[in-house]
Structures are given as C-alpha cells and as structure tokens.
Design a protein around this motif. Structure first.
Motif, mmCIF file in Angstrom:
data_model
loop_
_atom_site.group_PDB
_atom_site.id
_atom_site.type_symbol
_atom_site.label_atom_id
_atom_site.label_comp_id
_atom_site.label_asym_id
_atom_site.label_seq_id
_atom_site.Cartn_x
_atom_site.Cartn_y
_atom_site.Cartn_z
ATOM 1 N N ALA A 102 -56.716 -17.003 -55.768
ATOM 2 C CA ALA A 102 -57.088 -18.386 -55.422
ATOM 3 C C ALA A 102 -56.967 -19.282 -56.656
ATOM 4 N N ALA A 103 -57.398 -18.783 -57.817
ATOM 5 C CA ALA A 103 -57.318 -19.594 -59.040
ATOM 6 C C ALA A 103 -55.857 -19.887 -59.389
ATOM 7 N N ALA A 104 -54.995 -18.882 -59.209
ATOM 8 C CA ALA A 104 -53.562 -19.088 -59.511
ATOM 9 C C ALA A 104 -52.961 -20.093 -58.541
ATOM 10 N N GLY A 105 -53.287 -19.956 -57.261
ATOM 11 C CA GLY A 105 -52.759 -20.879 -56.252
ATOM 12 C C GLY A 105 -53.196 -22.316 -56.557
ATOM 13 N N ARG A 106 -54.441 -22.483 -56.961
ATOM 14 C CA ARG A 106 -54.943 -23.840 -57.273
ATOM 15 C C ARG A 106 -54.211 -24.417 -58.472
ATOM 16 N N ALA A 107 -54.044 -23.584 -59.524
ATOM 17 C CA ALA A 107 -53.404 -24.077 -60.759
ATOM 18 C C ALA A 107 -51.952 -24.483 -60.471
ATOM 19 N N VAL A 108 -51.241 -23.651 -59.702
ATOM 20 C CA VAL A 108 -49.845 -23.983 -59.382
ATOM 21 C C VAL A 108 -49.808 -25.196 -58.444
ATOM 22 N N GLY A 109 -50.746 -25.258 -57.517
ATOM 23 C CA GLY A 109 -50.822 -26.413 -56.615
ATOM 24 C C GLY A 109 -50.972 -27.718 -57.387
ATOM 25 N N ARG A 110 -51.779 -27.684 -58.453
ATOM 26 C CA ARG A 110 -51.988 -28.922 -59.230
ATOM 27 C C ARG A 110 -50.689 -29.398 -59.883
ATOM 28 N N VAL A 111 -49.887 -28.484 -60.426
ATOM 29 C CA VAL A 111 -48.629 -28.964 -61.026
ATOM 30 C C VAL A 111 -47.652 -29.422 -59.932
ATOM 31 N N LEU A 112 -47.707 -28.789 -58.768
ATOM 32 C CA LEU A 112 -46.792 -29.201 -57.695
ATOM 33 C C LEU A 112 -47.173 -30.567 -57.137
ATOM 34 N N ASP A 113 -48.458 -30.909 -57.257
ATOM 35 C CA ASP A 113 -48.889 -32.245 -56.808
ATOM 36 C C ASP A 113 -48.180 -33.345 -57.597
ATOM 37 N N THR A 114 -47.685 -33.009 -58.782
ATOM 38 C CA THR A 114 -47.021 -34.029 -59.613
ATOM 39 C C THR A 114 -45.528 -34.163 -59.257
ATOM 40 N N VAL A 115 -45.030 -33.271 -58.387
ATOM 41 C CA VAL A 115 -43.611 -33.336 -58.003
ATOM 42 C C VAL A 115 -43.496 -34.203 -56.741
ATOM 43 N N PRO A 116 -42.635 -35.249 -56.740
ATOM 44 C CA PRO A 116 -42.538 -36.130 -55.570
ATOM 45 C C PRO A 116 -42.196 -35.353 -54.300
ATOM 46 N N ASP A 117 -42.819 -35.752 -53.179
ATOM 47 C CA ASP A 117 -42.494 -35.062 -51.919
ATOM 48 C C ASP A 117 -41.605 -35.927 -51.024
ATOM 49 N N THR A 118 -41.018 -36.984 -51.608
ATOM 50 C CA THR A 118 -40.163 -37.862 -50.803
ATOM 51 C C THR A 118 -38.697 -37.822 -51.264
ATOM 52 N N ARG A 119 -38.424 -37.031 -52.275
ATOM 53 C CA ARG A 119 -37.032 -36.914 -52.727
ATOM 54 C C ARG A 119 -36.818 -35.555 -53.403
ATOM 55 N N ILE A 120 -35.533 -35.255 -53.631
ATOM 56 C CA ILE A 120 -35.216 -33.980 -54.305
ATOM 57 C C ILE A 120 -35.483 -34.134 -55.798
ATOM 58 N N SER A 121 -36.090 -33.123 -56.411
ATOM 59 C CA SER A 121 -36.331 -33.181 -57.862
ATOM 60 C C SER A 121 -35.546 -32.071 -58.547
ATOM 61 N N LEU A 122 -35.033 -32.396 -59.723
ATOM 62 C CA LEU A 122 -34.370 -31.379 -60.539
ATOM 63 C C LEU A 122 -35.347 -30.969 -61.637
ATOM 64 N N VAL A 123 -35.746 -29.696 -61.637
ATOM 65 C CA VAL A 123 -36.746 -29.236 -62.614
ATOM 66 C C VAL A 123 -36.207 -28.017 -63.357
ATOM 67 N N ARG A 124 -36.893 -27.680 -64.440
ATOM 68 C CA ARG A 124 -36.690 -26.367 -65.067
ATOM 69 C C ARG A 124 -37.945 -25.582 -64.688
ATOM 70 N N LEU A 125 -37.724 -24.480 -63.983
ATOM 71 C CA LEU A 125 -38.871 -23.795 -63.391
ATOM 72 C C LEU A 125 -39.877 -23.332 -64.430
ATOM 73 N N ARG A 126 -39.390 -22.860 -65.588
ATOM 74 C CA ARG A 126 -40.342 -22.382 -66.589
ATOM 75 C C ARG A 126 -41.226 -23.515 -67.093
ATOM 76 N N ASP A 127 -40.618 -24.674 -67.323
ATOM 77 C CA ASP A 127 -41.399 -25.817 -67.803
ATOM 78 C C ASP A 127 -42.386 -26.284 -66.738
ATOM 79 N N LEU A 128 -41.937 -26.215 -65.489
ATOM 80 C CA LEU A 128 -42.795 -26.691 -64.405
ATOM 81 C C LEU A 128 -44.078 -25.871 -64.319
#
Ligand code: HEM
Length: 455
Positions: free
Chosen positions: A111-137
């Motif tokens: 649960a702690a891991a899911g929450r932590a990853v969820g918080r960084v994903l909240d910063t990724v726009p959900d209305t367009r495609i994003s180009l990321v580097r997965l390790r940095d993300l």
C-alpha cells in the motif's frame, strides 16, 4: 518476441554493447591475474552455484582491485556501506538492523509503494501523451517510500529532493553517464546526521557503529542502494511492458493476477538482472573440479547475465510465459543473489512493492516505447505514457514514436562516447585514490579472517 537490444540506428547499435563489453573487461582486468569470472566456457552454472555458496567465498572487499571501484562509486570512500563490510560481528549487527527496517507487513508495504507511485503519477497530465524517462519518473516515489521505511512518517519534499539528487548521482556515475558530485552526497549526509543526532529515527541503529557511521549506513543502504535498485527495477519492468504490448495487455486486463505479474517480473529480472557481476575474494582454497583448485586470495566475479542465460530455451528472448512451466527456485534464477552468501535483504520486499508500482502505472496509462532495452539502460528508459481513456489519433502516436526513435538513436551515440570518456576518468581516479586498499592498510583488523578448509 524479442528481448535483445533493438538497433537504435543501423550503424550505431553496437556502441552501447561495446561500452558494456569494455566495462566488463575493465572489471576483470582491474583485479590482475587472480581473477576468475563464472560461469565461463570451462566451468558452467553448476560450478558457479557451488563456488558462490562455498563458505570460503566470503571475502567482500579486502584484496580486490574491483573493490576500489565500487567503494569509489558507492561511498566513495571508506564510509560504512553494508555491501562493503567484511563478514564478522559488525556486519551481523548491521545486517540485522536492515532486516528489521525492511520487515513490514506485505499489505502495508504494497500500500505504501502504491501510494508513493500514485503521487508521482498525479503529476503526469491525464489529457495528453507524455514522454518520460521511466527511471526519473519513479525515483522520487522510491525516495519517499524509503524515507517512510526509515523514519515512519511522510516524506517532506525537501528530503525527497535530497535523496533523489544523491541516488541519481550515484547511479549515473556507476553507469559512467556522469561524474560523482560530492556536494549532493554531503547535503544528504548533513541532513541525515541532524535527524539521527536528534533521535528522529524510530529504529534501533547498529550499536557497533559510531554516529557518523550510522548516518553513512542509512545513507548507503536505504537512500542509495534501495532507491537506486527499486527505480532501476521499475524502469526495467515498465520498459519491458512498453516493448511487449501483448504482455502489457494481459497485465492491464488482470492487474490483480499476482501469478502472471510475478512471471513478468521474474522474466524481466532474468534477462535484465540489476547486478552485472557480484565479486567475492576467497579466503580459503575452493575446488573447481577434480584437478583444479581456486587458491585463497582469488577474486571471483559472478556474472548474473551469464548464469541467467544458461539452462533456458531461447535465453535471449523476453518470454514471461516460460515461467508457467518453471519454478524460479529450480531455474538458474538469482535476481537477489544466493541464499548462502549474503543475499539481498530486500528479496521479500522488492517483488511485493514492484508489483504494487506496476499495477498503479498500468491502471492509469498505456506504455509505448521504441527504446533499446539493455541491462544497463543508460538512457533511463524513455517511454510514452498514454492516459487510459484518451482517444489517441494513430498518426499522432506514430509521429511521436518516430521522433523518439530518432532522438534515442542520436543519444545512444553521444552517450556511448561520453561513457567511455567519463568511465576512464573515474576508473583512473578510483585507482589513484584506492579507497578500499587504503582502508585495509589502516585497519588490518577489518580484514576477513581466513576460512578454515572444508571437512
Ligand atoms: C529489485 C530490487 C533489488 C534487486 C534485484 C537487488 C539485488 C541484489 C543482489 C543480487 C544482491 C547480492 C549481490 C551479492 O551477492 O553480492 C543484493 C545485495 C544487497 N541489496 Fe539488493 N536488490 C534490490 C533491492 C534492494 C533494496 C530495496 C534494498 C534495501 C535495503 C537492498 C539492499 C541490499 C544490500 C544492503 C545488499 C548487500 C547485502 C549484504 O552484503 O549483506 N536491495 N541486492
């Protein structure tokens, strides 16, 4: 399905491989003549297993030129790092504390891991495609997760940034894509020192260590190794999903299918083990076969990719399906090392939290990547994140993919050259500084005692 590195451009595909091959050669040469890499053409996987688990394969740092490189990259001096400690009471004390800090309930950790990853994903726009580097993300998420493990409280942004800055620096230096920046390390050390001195760590820290050593222990194990390894592993598994749409489809259709997700993780870590080699210095003679003995004082490099490539059909292919008929414990599969010889203390925690992280990502995004996939992923895993539910025009996606493919091809070349230059600079610097050699000259008592012969 193909798991091998895909050519970045027709002319340059060899460059990243060339860098990796050169690095392996340096690792072998730096120890001089008394080095053996296993498995090899003469001694196969059975010898690898036997020697790795042998009681005399227990010297950790003293006596190997390679230790200077690892101490330089991880510490970069004689500061305490669990991975570098010779066996003995101090090591046992430190290892026991690590085990206690990692021993949460499975549900709580996931649960702690899911929450932590969820918080960084909240910063990724959900209305367009994003180009990321997965390790940095994902690295800031693992920084927060590890902070919570150690301090048992939510991670403030200031601490997260210090941890991420330091972990990023260490892993870039290890991959020779950047030099070490000691100020980043010192800033985190100063922060941790203040917190440890104030009694803010709710765990009992190793009593055999002084306060500065306790700080370095926390920094090395939880805010360097743990953050780096979890970030790298997440980047690998997500990149594998991005490059294998049929596997991704199955995972996203049934994200709670633990069995299949475990197969995907097993296959990812088989083909892309986080350790290239682990080395040991022998403290007694070890028989290799009936006629040959590996003498005490030898350096053995255990090649994870070499071992993981033996005993499988089509070992170079990424095929999670193979695990339907295989049991990880019976196969040539040691992503967390061998139980008899200092395995990873996070062997239970890591798969749990990685599964939680992957679920969180595939629930929100579809992944797409044309990037090459090698064990060292020096490109930090470029990937397109396509929000679920976004209707995406195929021509636009195609255009984005083409752009990323060309950019990655160009980057592979320039990075390859940079790695060769920076790698040479750091190897020479480490060889001049000789942190491990100097430490054992000053602390002869810290050397590993010579093991008694078997029988
Ligand atoms: C997927 C994630 C991870 C993988 C694949 C991994 C893999 C490994 C492997 C293969 C080794 C043993 C190498 C050897 O024989 O010398 C190791 C050692 C170690 N790992 Fe991990 N690791 C992971 C995550 C972590 C995490 C989260 C921590 C956090 C504490 C951690 C801490 C350590 C330490 C301290 C050692 C040294 C153990 C010792 O010498 O006693 N690792 N890891």
């Amino acid at each position: 399905m193909s798991g091998g590195p895909r050519p970045a451009t027709a002319d340059t595909w060899w460059l990243p491989r060339g860098v990796v091959a050169l690095r392996e050669r340096i690792f072998e040469k730096v120890n001089g003549d008394r080095t053996l890499t296993l498995p090899n053409a003469t001694y196969g996987p059975e010898v690898f297993e036997r020697v790795y688990a042998h009681p005399a394969a227990n010297g950790r740092s003293a006596g190997a030129g390679l230790s200077d490189l690892f101490w330089y990259w991880l510490a970069p001096g004689p500061e305490v790092h669990q991975e570098h400690l010779e066996p003995g009471e101090r090591y046992e004390d430190v290892a026991a504390v690590t085990r206690r800090i990692l021993a949460g309930s499975s549900a709580g950790l996931a649960a702690a891991a899911g929450r932590a990853v969820g918080r960084v994903l909240d910063t990724v726009p959900d209305t367009r495609i994003s180009l990321v580097r997965l390790r940095d993300l994902v690295m800031p998420a693992w920084a927060e997760f590890c902070y919570e493990l150690v301090f048992e409280e939510p991670c403030p942004p200031h601490a997260r940034d210090l941890i991420t800055g330091h972990a990023e620096d260490v892993i870039s230096a290890l991959k020779c894509t950047g030099l070490r920046h000691m100020k980043r390390r010192a800033r985190l050390t100063a922060y941790l020192r203040e917190r440890v001195a104030a009694g803010d760590v709710p765990h009992e820290l190793p009593a055999s260590l002084s306060l500065p050593e306790q700080v370095h222990y926390l920094q090395g194990t939880f805010f360097n190794t743990a953050v780096v390894q979890l970030s790298e592993a997440t980047a690998h598994v997500l990149l594998a999903l991005a490059r294998h749409p049929e596997v991704q489809q199955r995972v996203s259709a049934s994200p709670d299918d633990d069995r299949y997700l475990t197969h995907v993780l097993d296959e990812t870590m088989r083909l892309y083990p986080l350790f290239g080699i682990a080395h040991r210095i022998t403290t007694g003679d070890i028989p290799l076969d009936e006629d040959t003995v590996l003498p005490a004082g030898s350096v053995v490099c255990f090649s994870y990719p070499g071992y993981h490539a033996t005993g499988y059909d089509r070992p170079e292919e990424f095929d999670p399906h193979r695990w339907e008929a295989l049991s990880a414990k019976d196969a040539h599969h040691i992503p967390f090392g061998v139980a008899a010889n200092r395995p990873c203390p996070a062997w239970r925690l890591s798969p749990l939290v990685l599964r939680a992280a992957v679920r969180e990502v595939v629930r929100r995004f579809r992944l797409d990547s044309t990037a090459s996939h090698t064990r060292s992923i020096p490109h930090r895993a470029p990937c397109l994140l396509i929000p679920r539910g976004l209707s995406c025009e195929p021509r636009r996606l195609q255009a984005l993919r083409s752009f990323v493919r060309v950019r990655d091809g160009v980057e592979d070349v320039t990075r390859g050259v940079r790695q060769l230059v920076l790698g040479t600079v750091m190897v020479l610097h480490a060889r001049r500084q000789r942190p491990a050699v100097r430490y054992f000259e000053e602390h002869p008592a810290g050397r590993c005692p010579v093991a008694r012969p078997e029988g």
